[in-house]
Design a protein around this motif. Structure first.
Motif, PDB file in Angstrom:
ATOM      1  N   PRO A  11       0.833  -1.211   0.000  1.00  0.00           N
ATOM      2  CA  PRO A  11       0.000   0.000   0.000  1.00  0.00           C
ATOM      3  C   PRO A  11       0.861   1.253   0.000  1.00  0.00           C
ATOM      4  O   PRO A  11       1.935   1.268   0.611  1.00  0.00           O
ATOM      5  CB  PRO A  11      -0.800  -0.123   1.285  1.00  0.00           C
ATOM      6  CG  PRO A  11       0.099  -0.912   2.192  1.00  0.00           C
ATOM      7  CD  PRO A  11       0.837  -1.870   1.322  1.00  0.00           C
ATOM      8  N   ALA A  12       0.379   2.293  -0.656  1.00  0.00           N
ATOM      9  CA  ALA A  12       1.152   3.529  -0.777  1.00  0.00           C
ATOM     10  C   ALA A  12       0.860   4.444   0.402  1.00  0.00           C
ATOM     11  O   ALA A  12      -0.282   4.549   0.842  1.00  0.00           O
ATOM     12  CB  ALA A  12       0.785   4.237  -2.082  1.00  0.00           C
ATOM     13  N   PRO A  13       1.897   5.093   0.947  1.00  0.00           N
ATOM     14  CA  PRO A  13       1.651   6.067   2.016  1.00  0.00           C
ATOM     15  C   PRO A  13       0.879   7.267   1.480  1.00  0.00           C
ATOM     16  O   PRO A  13       0.832   7.514   0.275  1.00  0.00           O
ATOM     17  CB  PRO A  13       3.066   6.458   2.453  1.00  0.00           C
ATOM     18  CG  PRO A  13       3.919   6.164   1.273  1.00  0.00           C
ATOM     19  CD  PRO A  13       3.309   4.988   0.593  1.00  0.00           C
ATOM     20  N   LEU A  14       0.271   8.010   2.374  1.00  0.00           N
ATOM     21  CA  LEU A  14      -0.550   9.153   1.962  1.00  0.00           C
ATOM     22  C   LEU A  14       0.238  10.128   1.108  1.00  0.00           C
ATOM     23  O   LEU A  14      -0.244  10.585   0.056  1.00  0.00           O
ATOM     24  CB  LEU A  14      -1.110   9.862   3.199  1.00  0.00           C
ATOM     25  CG  LEU A  14      -1.854  11.179   2.922  1.00  0.00           C
ATOM     26  CD1 LEU A  14      -3.100  10.934   2.085  1.00  0.00           C
ATOM     27  CD2 LEU A  14      -2.205  11.895   4.231  1.00  0.00           C
ATOM     28  N   ILE A  15       1.469  10.449   1.525  1.00  0.00           N
ATOM     29  CA  ILE A  15       2.207  11.488   0.808  1.00  0.00           C
ATOM     30  C   ILE A  15       2.636  11.033  -0.581  1.00  0.00           C
ATOM     31  O   ILE A  15       3.016  11.855  -1.422  1.00  0.00           O
ATOM     32  CB  ILE A  15       3.436  11.937   1.625  1.00  0.00           C
ATOM     33  CG1 ILE A  15       4.362  10.760   1.921  1.00  0.00           C
ATOM     34  CG2 ILE A  15       3.007  12.634   2.902  1.00  0.00           C
ATOM     35  CD1 ILE A  15       5.647  11.162   2.614  1.00  0.00           C
ATOM     36  N   ALA A  16       2.563   9.710  -0.855  1.00  0.00           N
ATOM     37  CA  ALA A  16       2.923   9.220  -2.190  1.00  0.00           C
ATOM     38  C   ALA A  16       1.737   9.221  -3.145  1.00  0.00           C
ATOM     39  O   ALA A  16       1.902   8.929  -4.334  1.00  0.00           O
ATOM     40  CB  ALA A  16       3.498   7.808  -2.086  1.00  0.00           C
ATOM     41  N   HIS A  17       0.540   9.555  -2.661  1.00  0.00           N
ATOM     42  CA  HIS A  17      -0.646   9.570  -3.520  1.00  0.00           C
ATOM     43  C   HIS A  17      -0.603  10.765  -4.466  1.00  0.00           C
ATOM     44  O   HIS A  17      -0.222  11.879  -4.071  1.00  0.00           O
ATOM     45  CB  HIS A  17      -1.920   9.643  -2.677  1.00  0.00           C
ATOM     46  CG  HIS A  17      -2.323   8.318  -2.090  1.00  0.00           C
ATOM     47  ND1 HIS A  17      -1.573   7.649  -1.146  1.00  0.00           N
ATOM     48  CD2 HIS A  17      -3.414   7.525  -2.331  1.00  0.00           C
ATOM     49  CE1 HIS A  17      -2.173   6.523  -0.810  1.00  0.00           C
ATOM     50  NE2 HIS A  17      -3.282   6.418  -1.527  1.00  0.00           N
ATOM     51  N   GLY A  18      -0.995  10.516  -5.705  1.00  0.00           N
ATOM     52  CA  GLY A  18      -1.095  11.599  -6.657  1.00  0.00           C
ATOM     53  C   GLY A  18      -2.365  12.411  -6.456  1.00  0.00           C
ATOM     54  O   GLY A  18      -3.336  11.959  -5.850  1.00  0.00           O
ATOM     55  N   LEU A  19      -2.338  13.654  -6.972  1.00  0.00           N
ATOM     56  CA  LEU A  19      -3.484  14.560  -6.860  1.00  0.00           C
ATOM     57  C   LEU A  19      -4.175  14.666  -8.217  1.00  0.00           C
ATOM     58  O   LEU A  19      -3.538  14.976  -9.226  1.00  0.00           O
ATOM     59  CB  LEU A  19      -3.033  15.945  -6.401  1.00  0.00           C
ATOM     60  CG  LEU A  19      -2.257  16.015  -5.082  1.00  0.00           C
ATOM     61  CD1 LEU A  19      -1.871  17.455  -4.781  1.00  0.00           C
ATOM     62  CD2 LEU A  19      -3.084  15.436  -3.940  1.00  0.00           C
ATOM     63  N   LYS A  20      -5.497  14.421  -8.234  1.00  0.00           N
ATOM     64  CA  LYS A  20      -6.262  14.497  -9.481  1.00  0.00           C
ATOM     65  C   LYS A  20      -7.584  15.198  -9.211  1.00  0.00           C
ATOM     66  O   LYS A  20      -8.366  14.781  -8.361  1.00  0.00           O
ATOM     67  CB  LYS A  20      -6.539  13.078 -10.016  1.00  0.00           C
ATOM     68  CG  LYS A  20      -7.379  13.036 -11.276  1.00  0.00           C
ATOM     69  CD  LYS A  20      -6.598  13.554 -12.476  1.00  0.00           C
ATOM     70  CE  LYS A  20      -7.377  13.340 -13.782  1.00  0.00           C
ATOM     71  NZ  LYS A  20      -8.553  14.209 -13.893  1.00  0.00           N
TER      72      LYS A  20
END
Length: 722
Positions: free
Chosen positions: A167-176
């Motif tokens: 699972p990806a950490p929050l800060i690694a999530h992209g913004l769309k």
């Protein structure tokens, strides 16, 4: 929006200068060219030396309170901030996510800042680094990306997980940004494709159709909505009324008065498709905010069914956060306590009364250029409780039938030489065509519990004593004059129940009860439905009541005559309660009594055994008609009327002798006449006395009796007119 991007450019320029300063000690320019693909020893040491959580770069020197406000440069961003309560930080996040949608150079800038050429879209970490001055601020601002934050809760921003980190950490999530928001910010005003299957965005015309809501009521509703919006109260208006009572026209008038567009949501169609209701309602209300439209949810009754309880609750919760004007529409009563955060004002919509229906008929007939006698207009308005839409449809349908009739009667050569022969303006529309079109407009959903009978009999076909005929005419007169007695003369205010025309026909089998019901329906030019009792009475507790409720509800909508044959099976006497079966049977009869009193249409109950009828039902009958067993004279009249004019009768057929010899009721006489016609058709092609006597013997056999006096038919004048 382009001017707002200049604010972002300033932030990026500041951040890039910070990156250049930290990378100035790199060994060679070649290493710099491999930025994002190669880590040097110096860059690793620099990472270790940085405070945990501190921004890798920042455009903010002191505190993030110094962030520029992009809404000062763009009106749409200001609207967003006001509608959703967005902070300056939120607006900057939206601007960061929007930029690559408008200019691809931002993809390269973001890849450079993030030290990864494959990461061309902004991430949570990049936004935090760009907009926060230090580690503490960066940690605190994570709340802006939580599920309950304004950006995510309203569906404005989506977090896209890194496909390579699961699972990806929050800060690694992209913004769309949501596509709906992108269209709004870029000025592309069109309905979201996800809403198109069940939504329509309507711009009310300057002069729309007349609304059933007067101007003062509309003004008061708009004032209440404005006051609620200023105080932060969440308010919805509920238009309560049956279909066709003018709710749609009223909401269009309300939107026109507000200077807004109308976003109409078809709730039954929405729940018929697969979807996540929270997201769909959020999309709908976002669309209403972006388009500054009145949100109109039609068909609320569908959501209030048990199987759609989740969707209903989702709608109320979404409206509890909607600050604009929302209108719900349905027929059922809506509790003001349905949702604690939502206040509801109910506005009742009554069906058009006779005067309003008459005015609508005259208006629609005038628009279509159709002329009709005043008496026929009165009859249409009295017998068909239609809405404006149904009346318009009936007039248009009748007009097209008239054109078809004219085209069919015109030779093809004439029709091809002059198109004016089939122009609608030149085709007179008959009252018969209008009544047929009106019956077609009535929504008949009784097929599973009733069978439709095409009325074929008229007054000349039924042979009854004068008093019984007069009673039948009285039934028709009461049906025709209800609007005068209950409306103009005010009896409707005195009577809360029992306003329907309910008649009881009693008498032996075959004495004309069904024929009389057909005569009444034919005279009133209404459809006739015969109730199938086997489909109504159920062994399961409560099912009979449901079927009865459905019948009377649909009969009211269908503007039809109900005919209960063998009604004693359903309307029988209540019994002494000896067991649970008796108790529930009495409950069913009591419920039926209630529905009969509430019914305001036309119903005919027929029974061969009046003594078996519950006295409470008999008291509620408007008219009771006794159908006697026909004596010799009336049997002669029946014999005379039962044969069509085209039927070839032999000279030996004498009606008086038939009446004396065959002592049966009219139903049996009809059977004998029809059977004799088949005998004659396969024999001598002329209906003669032997054919009739053969058919009579068969009819007596069906009754378990014998016909012994056939020889009495001999004699007479042989002119078949006695």
């Amino acid at each position: 929006m382009l001017s707002a991007l200049s604010v972002l450019d300033q932030l990026l320029a500041s951040a890039l200068s910070c990156v250049r300063e930290t990378s100035a000690t790199e060994e060679t320019a070649a290493v710099e060219q491999l930025r994002g693909l190669y880590l040097t020893h110096d860059s690793v040491e620099r990472l270790l030396a940085r405070e945990p959580g501190a921004p890798a770069f920042s455009s903010v020197k002191n505190t993030d309170e110094d962030l520029p406000d992009p809404s000062r440069a763009d009106a749409r961003l200001r609207r967003l901030a006001d509608a959703y309560g967005l902070s300056v930080f939120d607006l900057n996040v939206l601007l960061i996510a929007l930029a690559p949608e408008l200019d691809r150079r931002y993809e390269q800038l973001y890849a450079y800042l993030q030290d990864d050429i494959t990461r061309r879209r902004p991430t949570v970490d990049m936004a935090l680094s760009l907009l926060c001055a230090g580690a503490r601020a960066k940690l605190a601002r994570r709340a802006h990306f939580a599920p309950d934050s304004a950006l995510l809760r309203h569906g404005l921003l989506h977090l896209i997980p890194d496909a390579e980190q699961q699972p990806a950490p929050l800060i690694a999530h992209g913004l769309k940004l949501d596509e709906q928001l992108i269209r709004f910010l870029t000025g592309h005003e069109c309905l979201d494709a996800r809403l198109a299957p069940f939504c329509r965005l309507v711009k009310p015309t300057a002069q729309g159709a007349q609304s059933s809501l007067d101007a003062d009521t509309r003004h008061a509703l708009l004032e209440l909505a404005a006051s609620a919006r200023e105080s932060g109260e969440r308010l919805s208006v509920y238009f309560q009324g049956q279909a066709g009572t003018g709710k749609r026209r009223a909401v269009e008038s309300l939107a026109r008065d507000a200077g807004a567009r109308l976003l109409a949501v078809d709730l039954p169609r929405m729940v018929s498709g697969a979807g996540e209701y929270n997201s769909l309602f959020r999309l709908v209300l976002n669309e209403a905010r972006f388009d500054e439209a009145v949100a109109y949810f039609d068909g609320l009754d569908t959501l209030r069914r048990e199987e759609h309880a989740v969707a209903y609750q989702s709608l109320l919760e979404a409206l509890g956060e909607f600050e604009g004007l929302s209108i719900l529409a349905g027929a059922q009563t809506l509790s003001a306590e349905s949702h604690p955060a939502l206040k509801i004002i109910t506005v009742p919509f009554a069906p058009p009364d006779f005067a309003e229906r008459r005015a609508l008929w005259l208006e629609c007939l005038s628009v279509e250029g159709v002329r009709l006698n005043e008496s026929d207009v009165d009859a249409l308005a009295a017998r068909f409780r239609f809405s404006r839409r149904q009346i318009t449809g009936a007039v248009c349908d009748a007009k097209m039938k008239a054109r078809l009739r004219h085209a069919s009667s015109t030779s093809s050569s004439v029709a091809s030489s002059s198109s004016s022969n089939v122009r609608s303006e030149s085709q007179p529309v008959s009252a018969q065509e209008l009544f047929a079109a009106a019956r077609a407009q009535s929504r008949h959903n009784l097929s599973s519990l009733a069978s439709k009978i095409e009325p074929k009999y008229a007054w000349d076909d039924i042979q009854l004593p004068e008093d019984q005929l007069e009673q039948l005419r009285e039934i028709c007169a009461q049906a025709e004059c209800r609007h005068i007695v209950y409306g103009e003369w005010g009896f409707g205010r005195k009577m809360t129940a029992g306003r329907g025309v309910v008649a009881l026909f009693t008498g032996p089998p075959g004495t004309g009860k069904t024929m009389a019901a057909e005569v009444i329906a034919n005279e009133l030019r209404l459809d006739l439905f015969k109730i199938d009792l086997s489909q109504i009475v159920s062994k399961y507790i409560g099912e009979t009541e449901k079927n009865l409720d459905r019948i009377f509800r649909e009969a009211h909508r269908s503007n039809a005559v109900l005919f209960f044959d063998e009604a004693d099976a359903l309307f029988g006497k209540r019994s002494e309660v000896k067991d649970a079966h008796d108790r529930f049977a009495n409950i069913e009869i009591g419920y039926l009594l209630q529905k009969i009193e509430e019914f305001d249409g036309i119903a005919v109950l027929a029974t061969n055994l009046r003594q078996n009828m519950d006295e409470a039902f008999v008291r509620r009958m408007r008219v009771i008609v006794e159908f006697p067993f026909p004596d010799e004279e009336y049997r002669r009249r029946i014999w005379k009327s039962v044969f069509p004019a085209e039927a070839p009768l032999g000279e030996d057929v004498e009606f008086g002798a038939l009446a004396r010899t065959i002592r049966l009721s009219g139903g049996h006489i009809k059977n004998i006449a029809l059977a004799s016609a088949f005998y004659a058709a396969s024999d001598g092609r002329v209906i003669r006395t032997p054919h009739l006597m053969r058919a009579a013997r068969r009819e007596y056999q069906k009754l378990g009796r014998k016909l012994n006096d056939a020889d009495s038919l001999s004699g007479g004048d042989g002119a078949n007119t006695a």
